[in-house]
Design a protein around this motif. Structure first.
Motif, short mmCIF file in Angstrom:
data_model
loop_
_atom_site.label_atom_id
_atom_site.label_comp_id
_atom_site.label_asym_id
_atom_site.label_seq_id
_atom_site.Cartn_x
_atom_site.Cartn_y
_atom_site.Cartn_z
N THR A 66 2.82 0.29 -6.98
CA THR A 66 2.06 -0.03 -8.19
C THR A 66 1.44 1.23 -8.79
OG1 THR A 66 1.62 -2.28 -7.47
CG2 THR A 66 0.08 -1.36 -9.07
N THR A 67 0.95 2.10 -7.93
CA THR A 67 0.37 3.35 -8.43
C THR A 67 1.41 4.14 -9.21
OG1 THR A 67 -1.11 3.42 -6.53
CG2 THR A 67 -0.76 5.49 -7.72
N GLY A 80 0.78 -1.23 0.00
CA GLY A 80 0.00 0.00 0.00
C GLY A 80 0.81 1.28 0.00
#
Ligand code: ATP
Length: 235
Positions: A45-46, A41
């Protein structure tokens, strides 16, 4: 020609009201292997999806060879020479191994990579070229995802969670293949949860924590204490 092939400046990213990246500054030098680490988180990936045009970024710039590619579509970014091996492989399930690979070659870019060269790198894929990609093991699917990215003859390749969910023996095979992949001046970004592996293949490393860069350093000299602080936010 800038020394860096890729540079993010003050990059933000949002999912509706949720802000996932805050003013990320980062660069990848031409020909280097850069590692990005960070807890679940953290925004890894973002960041990869922002660079490759899969999600719109907010304020900030993404400069590829000095040109702002923020806001470009994923196919435009791919044609410029950025390829991603996505988390979870994301192969076309109804297509064979070979068909998945051939799709990667349809970017119209010339370079050293061909079907035969991918088969030489991962011989098991040649044996299994005609079977549906979904019938492969997770490790073999990761090889197809890597081969598909290489078939586009990129100048920079982004690996998102390269070893996630794979057996140790397969992870070793994939890491053993990396020097052959990254040779010939290609640049690479490796997103990896295994910090030791990430440091072993990279020249520099960034850590992301809750959407912000919490550490940048040389992989060979950075200390475990610095990494723990940056990774977990421990003071
Ligand atoms: P992981 O290792 O779990 O993949 P990550 O570092 O890659 O983690 P991201 O997947 O980029 O992290 O997620 C960053 C933050 O954005 C997380 O808080 C996550 O819950 C949130 N997020 C990711 N995708 C979406 C989405 N499609 N919609 C809303 N929030 C999202």
């Amino acid at each position: 020609m800038p020394d860096d092939i890729l540079r993010m400046q003050g990059l933000d990213a949002h999912y509706q009201d949720f802000q996932a990246l805050y003013g990320v500054d980062m660069h990848v030098d031409t020909g280097e292997v850069l590692a990005i680490i960070g807890a679940n988180g953290a925004g890894k990936t973002t960041l990869m999806r922002s660079i490759t045009g899969l999600i719109a970024n907010g304020p900030g710039q993404i400069l590829y060879r000095g040109v702002d590619i923020g806001g470009m579509r994923a196919d435009q970014v791919a044609r410029l020479g950025l390829a991603m091996v996505p988390e979870g492989r994301q192969l076309f399930p109804s297509l064979s191994v070979e068909e998945n690979l051939v799709i990667g070659g349809q970017m119209g870019r010339r370079g050293p990579w061909s079907l035969e060269k991918v088969f030489a790198l991962f011989p098991i894929l040649k044996d299994r070229r005609a079977v549906p990609s979904t019938s492969l093991s997770g490790g073999q699917q990761q090889m197809v995802a890597i081969g598909r990215a290489l078939m586009s003859n990129p100048d920079i390749i982004l690996f998102d969670e390269i070893s996630l969910g794979l057996a140790p023996i397969v992870i070793k095979d994939i890491y053993d293949a990396l020097p052959g992949i990254i040779g010939e001046g290609m640049s690479a970004v490796i997103v990896e949860q295994d910090i030791t592996k990430a440091l072993s293949v990279s020249s520099r490393v960034y850590c992301l924590q809750e959407g912000r860069v919490s550490l940048e350093g040389a992989s060979a000299t950075i200390s475990r204490e610095e990494i723990s602080r940056a990774y977990f936010g421990i003071q």
